[in-house]
Write an enzyme that holds these catalytic residues in place. Structure first.
Site, PDB file in Angstrom:
ATOM      1  N   PHE A 276      -9.914  46.232  -6.640  1.00  0.00           N
ATOM      2  CA  PHE A 276     -10.571  46.424  -5.339  1.00  0.00           C
ATOM      3  C   PHE A 276     -11.789  45.519  -5.176  1.00  0.00           C
ATOM      4  CE2 PHE A 276      -9.276  50.724  -7.007  1.00  0.00           C
ATOM      5  CZ  PHE A 276      -8.008  50.699  -6.478  1.00  0.00           C
TER       6      PHE A 276
ATOM      7  N   THR B 286      -1.071  45.094  -7.428  1.00  0.00           N
ATOM      8  CA  THR B 286      -0.601  44.614  -6.140  1.00  0.00           C
ATOM      9  C   THR B 286       0.854  44.157  -6.187  1.00  0.00           C
ATOM     10  OG1 THR B 286      -1.588  42.537  -6.817  1.00  0.00           O
ATOM     11  CG2 THR B 286      -2.845  43.897  -5.311  1.00  0.00           C
TER      12      THR B 286
ATOM     13  N   GLY C 101      -1.685  36.545   3.234  1.00  0.00           N
ATOM     14  CA  GLY C 101      -1.966  37.661   2.322  1.00  0.00           C
ATOM     15  C   GLY C 101      -2.001  38.976   3.079  1.00  0.00           C
TER      16      GLY C 101
ATOM     17  N   GLU D 191      -5.601  43.014   1.926  1.00  0.00           N
ATOM     18  CA  GLU D 191      -6.771  43.649   2.511  1.00  0.00           C
ATOM     19  C   GLU D 191      -6.615  43.886   4.017  1.00  0.00           C
ATOM     20  OE1 GLU D 191     -10.431  41.869   0.285  1.00  0.00           O
ATOM     21  OE2 GLU D 191      -8.723  40.571  -0.038  1.00  0.00           O
TER      22      GLU D 191
END
Lengths: 781, 339
Positions: free
Chosen positions: A263, A491, A743, A746
Site C-alpha cells: 500500500f 497485486t 495501471g 490505485e
C-alpha cells in the site's frame, strides 16, 4: 457481483484490434495455492540464516526534545541480552539519507539514533538485541529513559507550525519538477460566475497497517550483507542501504519474495533496516527484528492529514468557468514531502480558468509518505465533494454535470488524453446501480427506519511507466523462466508476467516460473504509482519477442524447413508450436533445434515514452523514474472510473452503513481480468474505509497517536461489506504503450470517499466535509 | 512482557492457594502479583503492552467442570464463571428466556475471541482508554495513582459521560455486564476469606478511586453468576451502536428488559454501556418509565432521565444525545417483543 465483461461499451473512436484484445483471459493466480495453504514464504518468514539474534525497538514517549538520561543497567541484567544500540554507539555510523521524493531512498530523513534529539513521537530510541524475542522485549521495557521535552506542534492549528509553498520547495530543487497548474483568470471568472461553490474539506491521518509487520532480518557473510525485508522497491532498498552504510550496493542483496501488504508503506527505506544491519555486524551474527503493530504507526510512513479549499464557478448550463483548488498538507520538520493532487484535479474537467496552490505544513511528526493513491484520495475527495455541491446548487444530476464538463483535452495546456472513457464508465455504473430510480431530493428515500442515500463520483489515476528490465529463458522443452526484480505485493504481478510469457512464447502457464522480489534479479521500478504491469509486462513482452525473433529468424533461413523464405515477423509461437499464417507449423523443440540448440535467453531493457535521458542508468542505481499522468509534455495518460454508493443512515441513532457499491472502470488492456476485478473491488472497499472508518487519532498536546492498534484503528469487516459490483469496460489505447496497458492498482479507491459523502448528503441533507464521516456529525440533522 | 510463572490449578482450593496474597500487602486486585487466567484474551494483551506485570498466572481452565455450567432454574439463570462467551450466546434457554444476555454476547468481540473468553473474565475486562493501556503515557490515575488523567483534555471521543470524575473518565466497554447489571444479577466468589455473593451492581467501584476497579480482594475469584428470573427477562433486548457493523467496541449501548402489563410498564430494567465508567444501571430511567405506557414520548423522556447527570468533555458530548437515542431505540424495540 456482476460479470466482468458486462456491459460491453466501446469508447468512441477507438479502433478495434484483433491482435491486442482489450480483455485478457481471466486467470487464477499462479501462486494462489501457495498463498492459501500458507506455503508461500514472506520476508518475515525468512529468519536470516541459522541461529539469529532477536531485536526489539524502544520508542520515544515524547515528540520533541532530547534524551537526558538513558540507563541500560536494568535492561542489561535481563538474561540473554547481547547488545543495545542507542545514539551513544550508533551516532554517525549510519549516514543520513534524503527522502524518496527528493531523489533519495528514505521514507524520512530523520535518523533516529544519530543523536539524543527526538523529532517525532514513537521515534526509535534504542534497539535491544538478545537471544530471544522475549528477552529483547523485556529488556526494552526495562530501559530507563528520561527526556527534556519541548512543546511539540502536532497538526493543523497547533502553535509553532512552519509552512512553505510547494512551489517554493520545488524551486529549491527539492521536488521532482512539479508545477502549479494555472490558466486564465480564475478569480475574475469566479466573481462573474452565476453559480459558485466555496467550501473547505479535510482528510485525516491514515496508516497503511499491512498485516505483515515491519520486520527486517540481516546476515553478513564475508563482508556482504543479505537483507530479508518486505519491500516494494528492491533496488531502492539495496542502493539506499549501501549509501547509509557506506558500502557498495553490489555487496548488498535484498530479498522479499512475497509481501504481506504494501500500500506504499514499503516503497521507501525506513531507518530500522540499517540499524539491524549494524547490529548484525557488531554481533557477527544474523539479527532479526520484529516490530509491533503500534511501532508500525511511527517508524514507517503514513498518509498525512490534508485540508482543502475548493472554489468552483459555473454557468447555469453547468459548464465550469472557474476552478481554484488550494491544498495544505502536513509533513515533518525536515522534509518537504508533498502529495500534490492538484496535478489531477485541475485537469480533470474542461474549464477555461484554473488556479491552484499547495502548501506544506511542517509539524513535529515523522515524515509522511505514499499510501495507495497518495494525491488522489485526499484531493479528489475535495473536488468530487465540491462537484456534488455544485450539482445540488445547479439542481442538476451529478452525472450530467460531469458529462457537460467532460473533455478529451486537459484545460491547462490543452494536451490530449491518450484515451478517456469516463462517461461510458458513468453510464455503465449508473445502469447497473439503477441510478434512474433516484429521487434527487435529500432525505426523500427511506426504507423503514433507514434513510437511504445514493451518491457518485469520478475516479481517475495517472498511467505511469518507468524504465524496466527483465530476463526470459526458454528451454527446448518449453519451460520458461521470467526474472525481474518486481514485487509481488499481492497485486498478482507474478501471474501477469506469466501471462505475458504465455502470449509471447505460446507455452502453457504451468510451464512458466516467475521470479521477483530479489535485488539480484534485473532491476524493475518501485511497485508504486500503479506502474508495475505497464512497465514490467512491456519489457517481459519485449524479451519474449526477442526469443520469438531468434527462433523465427532461424526458421525462415532453414532451406529444408517449412518456413523457408517467409517473413519472420509473421511467425508466431502458439500452443507449443511455431506457426505461420499459411498454416505451416512445427513443434517448438524442432524450431529451437535450429538455434544453438539449448535454451534461449533474452535480456530486455525498456525506456518508456517521455522518460528523461539517463533514466535507465538510474534504474540500476535504485532510482526509478516514473513518467505519465499529467507529467508528460505532449499528452495526458490517465485511467478513469465511476464510483456509485448506496448508504443507509439509521434515522434514530445515525450509524452509517454501506449496503451497495457499484464501480465501472476503463484502464486500457486488462491482462488478467480476474485479478484486476479483485484489486479494484479491494479499492472500492478501501474507499468505504477511508470515508467512514479509517483515521489515526492524535493527542494534540503530545503529538502522539492514540489509536495505534487494529481494535481502535478501524477498517471495514465482512459485515460492513455487502454487495460490491465491479465492472471492467474494455478500452483500447494505442498510445500509452505498446501493449495498451494502464495501471489499475490505485484506481478503485479514488473518489469513493466523496461518493460516500455525497450519498450521506443525499440520505440526510447533511454535507460532511471532514473525513471520516462519523455518526456524531449526523446527530443534529 | 516480563517473565512469569504459570501455575495450572486443578481445583478451586489449589487455585486460591496459588493466588493467595502476601499478608499485609495493600494492592488492588488488578495489581496483585498473582493473577487468574482463563481465556487470556485480555491478560496477555496487557502483559505484552507491559501494562500488567503479574509474577504468577494461575490457570483456572481446569475448574470448568465445576464452574463451567449453564443451568436455568426456578430462581433464575446460573452461569459458571468458566462458561465461554460462545457457549452462553447460543444456549437455547438463554436465547428464549434471557435474549438480552445472548445479544450482549453475540455482539461482543469476534467469534474467535468469544470461543476463548470466559464469562468471569469478561466482566473484569479493563478499559480501552489508550492513556491507560499504553504505559508510555505518564498520566493515568488508573495505572499510577495520583499521576493525573491524560484523557480529561486528550483524545476522548469514546470516553464515558456517566459515573465519571476528575480522576478518571475511562469507559467500561464490556457488553455482557450491561445485561447483568440491568437484570440485577449477583456474583459468586471464592477467596482467601471464603465464599460470598455480591450484587453485580456493587462489583465495580466508582471513578473517584480509579486504581481500584472492583470490590474483589486480591486472590478472590469469580466462580459464577445468578441472574434472577422475572417477568421482564423475555421481553429484553440489547442495542449496540458502533462505528462499524461488527468487531468493534460500542459508542453507546443499552440493555433493557420490560414487564408490560395491560399496556403499562410495570417494571423496566435498564443498563447503559460504553457511555459509563462502570456497568451502569439507570434507576432514574427505570423510575421515569414505571407505570407509564411505552411510547415514543415516554421512551424519550426515559432517555433524558438516564442522562440527566451526564458530564461530557471535549470530544464526547455527542454521547449524551447518542446514548439517549440508543436507549429509546432499545426500549421501543423491546416493547414490540412477545413476553
Amino acid at each position: 457481483m456482476s460479470d466482468i465483461t458486462e456491459p460491453q461499451i466501446m469508447p468512441q473512436g477507438a479502433p478495434p484490434s484483433a491482435a491486442k484484445p482489450a480483455m485478457g483471459a481471466a486467470t487464477s493466480r499462479v501462486d494462489g495455492r501457495l498463498k492459501v495453504t500458507g506455503a508461500a514464504r514472506y520476508a518475515s518468514d525468512l529468519y536470516g540464516g541459522a541461529n539469529p539474534a532477536h531485536a526489539y525497538l524502544a520508542t520515544s514517549t515524547i515528540a520533541r526534545g532530547r534524551i537526558t538520561r538513558l540507563n541500560e543497567a536494568d535492561a542489561r541484567k535481563v538474561p540473554g541480552v547481547l547488545d543495545i544500540l542507542t545514539f551513544r554507539n550508533v551516532g554517525d555510523r549510519i549516514k543520513p539519507g534524503k527522502i524518496f521524493s527528493q531523489k533519495g531512498y528514505m521514507g524520512s530523513s530523520i535518523a533516529p539514533l544519530a543523536s539524543d534529539r527526538i523529532q517525532h513521537g514513537g521515534q526509535i530510541v534504542a534497539m535491544v538485541v538478545a537471544e530471544t524475542f522475549e528477552a529483547a522485549r523485556e529488556a526494552a521495557h526495562r530501559l530507563q529513559i528520561e527526556y527534556a521535552a519541548e512543546t511539540p506542534s502536532a497538526t493543523f492549528d497547533s502553535p509553532g507550525l512552519e509552512s512553505i509553498s510547494a512551489e517554493a520547495s520545488s524551486r529549491e530543487g527539492e521536488q521532482p519538477g512539479e508545477e502549479k497548474p494555472k490558466v486564465g483568470d480564475a478569480a475574475a471568472a469566479l466573481a462573474a460566475a452565476p453559480v459558485t461553490i466555496d467550501q473547505r474539506y479535510e482528510t485525516p491521518i491514515q496508516h497503511h497497517n499491512p498485516i505483515e509487520l515491519f520486520t527486517t532480518a540481516c546476515a553478513w557473510t564475508d563482508g556482504k550483507l543479505t537483507v530479508w525485508e518486505p519491500s516494494q522497491n528492491m533496488y531502492g532498498f539495496q542502493n539506499g542501504l549501501a549509501e547509509q552504510l557506506g558500502m557498495a550496493a553490489a555487496d548488498i542483496r535484498v530479498i522479499s519474495p512475497y509481501v504481506g501488504g504494501g500500500f506504499g508503506s514499503r516503497g521507501s527505506l525506513t531507518q530500522r533496516t540499517a540499524l539491524v544491519a549494524l547490529a548484525a555486524q557488531r554481533l557477527r551474527r544474523p539479527v532479526r527484528l520484529e516490530t509491533t503493530r503500534d511501532q508500525g504507526f511511527t517508524i514507517a510512513t503514513y498518509r498525512a492529514e490534508t485540508r482543502h479549499r475548493v472554489r468552483l464557478g459555473a454557468g447555469t448550463d453547468g459548464k465550469l468557468q472557474a476552478l481554484i483548488h488550494e491544498g495544505w498538507e502536513v509533513s515533518s520538520r525536515p522534509d518537504n514531502y508533498k502529495v500534490g493532487g492538484t496535478d489531477a484535479t485541475t485537469r480533470l474537467y474542461a474549464c477555461p480558468n484554473v488556479d491552484s496552490e499547495v502548501t506544506i505544513v511542517h509539524a513535529d511528526r515523522n515524515t509522511p509518505g505514499f499510501m495507495r493513491s497518495p494525491p488522489e484520495v485526499p484531493y479528489m475527495f475535495a473536488l468530487e465533494s465540491a462537484m456534488d455541491e455544485l450539482a445540488v446548487a445547479l439542481k442538476m444530476d451529478p452525472i450530467e454535470l460531469r458529462r457537460v464538463n467532460d473533455t478529451m483535452h486537459e484545460p491547462i495546456k490543452g494536451l490530449p488524453y491518450t484515451s478517456r472513457t469516463l462517461m461510458p464508465c458513468f453510464d455503465a455504473a449508473a445502469k447497473a446501480f439503477g441510478w434512474s430510480g433516484r429521487d434527487a431530493q435529500p432525505g426523500s428515500m427511506r426504507d423503514g427506519e433507514w434513510m437511504v442515500g445514493w451518491g457518485c463520483a469520478t475516479s481517475l489515476y495517472p498511467t505511469n511507466m518507468g524504465p524496466a528490465t527483465a530476463r526470459v529463458v526458454l528451454t527446448p522443452q518449453g519451460t520458461v523462466k521470467v526474472q525481474t526484480a518486481g514485487h509481488e505485493i499481492g497485486t498478482g504481478i507474478t501471474t501477469v508476467l506469466a501471462l505475458m510469457a504465455v502470449s509471447g512464447l505460446g507455452v502453457d502457464i504451468a510451464k512458466v516460473t516467475v521470479e521477483v522480489g530479489d535485488s539480484a534479479l534485473p532491476p524493475a521500478p518501485v511497485a508504486g504509482g500503479s506502474n508495475s504491469t505497464a512497465s514490467i509486462a512491456t519489457v517481459v513482452a519485449q524479451a519474449c519477442e526477442q526469443i520469438r525473433g531468434r527462433i523465427a529468424g532461424a526458421a525462415v533461413a532453414a532451406e529444408n524447413g517449412p518456413f523457408h523464405g517467409m517473413d519472420p515477423a509473421g511467425l508466431v509461437l502458439v500452443d507449443g508450436t511455431l506457426r505461420a499464417s499459411s498454416g505451416a507449423s512445427e513443434p517448438l523443440e524442432a524450431a529451437m533445434s535450429r538455434t544453438a540448440g539449448g535454451a534461449i535467453e533474452a535480456y530486455a531493457e525498456n525506456i518508456p515514452h517521455g522518460v528523461p535521458e539517463g533514466a535507465l542508468k538510474k534504474l540500476y542505481l535504485g532510482q526509478g523514474t516514473l513518467m505519465g499522468g499529467a507529467k508528460l509534455k505532449d499528452r495526458m495518460q490517465f485511467a478513469f472510473g465511476a464510483q456509485f454508493v448506496e448508504v443507509r443512515v439509521n434515522a434514530r441513532t445515525r450509524e452509517i452503513r454501506v449496503p451497495r457499491l457499484v464501480g465501472a472502470y476503463a484502464a486500457g488492456r486488462i491482462v488478467n481480468p480476474k485479478a484486476a476485478k479483485s484489486q479494484l473491488m479491494g479499492g472500492q472497499i478501501w474507499g468505504v474505509s477511508a470515508a467512514l472508518h479509517e483515521a489515526t487519532e492524535i493527542d494534540r498536546r503530545a503529538a502522539r497517536y492514540t489509536n495505534n492498534d487494529l481494535a481502535e484503528y478501524l477498517i471495514p469487516v465482512n459485515a460492513d461489506v455487502q454487495e460490491v459490483t465491479t465492472i471492467l469496460l474494455p478500452e483500447q489505447d494505442t498510445q500509452v504503450n505498446e501493449l495498451g496497458i494502464k495501471g489499475i492498482g490505485e484506481l478503485g479507491n479514488v473518489g469513493l470517499n466523496a461518493a460516500v459523502a455525497n450519498a450521506v448528503f443525499h440520505a440526510t441533507g447533511v454535507r460532511v466535509r471532514e473525513l471520516p464521516i462519523r455518526l456524531e456529525k449526523l446527530l443534529e440533522a | 512482557m516480563r517473565p512469569f510463572n504459570l501455575d495450572h490449578a486443578a481445583t478451586l482450593p489449589a487455585a486460591l492457594a496459588a493466588a493467595r496474597p502476601v499478608a499485609g500487602a495493600r494492592v488492588p486486585p488488578t495489581a496483585a502479583p498473582a493473577q487468574f487466567i482463563a481465556g487470556g484474551t485480555q491478560m496477555l494483551d496487557l502483559m505484552k503492552l507491559d501494562t500488567m506485570q503479574p509474577a504468577t498466572l494461575v490457570d483456572i481452565n481446569a475448574l470448568s467442570a465445576a464452574h463451567g455450567r449453564i443451568e436455568a432454574k426456578s430462581d433464575g439463570l446460573h452461569l459458571g464463571a468458566l462458561v465461554r462467551m460462545s457457549e452462553a450466546e447460543a444456549h437455547p434457554d438463554i436465547l428464549r428466556d434471557y435474549p438480552v444476555i445472548a445479544q450482549t454476547l453475540q455482539m461482543a468481540a469476534s467469534p474467535q475471541i468469544r470461543n476463548m473468553a470466559s464469562l468471569g473474565g469478561n466482566v473484569l475486562q479493563r478499559t480501552r482508554c489508550c492513556y491507560f493501556r499504553d504505559p508510555g503515557w505518564a498520566q493515568c490515575n488508573k495505572r499510577e495513582p495520583g499521576s493525573g488523567c491524560a484523557a480529561l483534555d486528550g483524545v476522548n471521543r469514546k470516553h464515558a459521560v456517566l459515573g465519571v470524575s476528575d480522576q478518571c473518565i475511562a469507559a467500561y466497554s464490556g457488553d455482557f455486564a450491561q445485561a447483568l447489571v440491568a437484570l440485577g444479577a449477583e456474583v459468586q466468589t471464592a477467596g482467601p476469606n471464603g465464599v460470598r455473593t455480591i450484587a453485580f451492581e456493587k462489583l465495580h467501584t466508582a471513578s473517584d478511586n480509579p486504581h481500584t476497579e472492583t470490590v474483589l480482594a486480591p486472590g478472590e475469584l469469580i466462580t459464577g453468576f445468578r441472574v434472577p428470573s422475572g417477568p421482564w427477562t423475555r421481553r429484553s433486548a440489547y442495542v449496540k451502536i458502533r462505528d462499524r457493523e461488527s468487531y468493534a467496541y460500542g459508542l453507546a449501548t443499552a440493555a433493557v428488559a420490560l414487564d408490560i402489563q395491560g399496556g403499562v410498564v410495570r417494571e423496566a430494567r435498564i443498563g447503559l454501556g460504553a457511555v459509563s465508567y462502570r456497568p451502569w444501571r439507570s434507576h432514574e430511567a427505570e423510575a421515569a418509565l414505571r407505570g407509564k405506557p411505552l411510547t415514543e414520548d415516554t421512551a424519550n423522556a426515559t432517555a433524558r432521565a438516564a442522562f440527566a447527570g451526564a458530564k461530557p468533555r471535549q470530544d464526547n458530548a455527542y454521547l449524551i444525545d447518542l446514548g439517549r437515542r440508543t436507549l429509546a431505540r432499545a426500549l421501543l424495540q423491546a416493547s414490540r417483543l412477545e413476553a
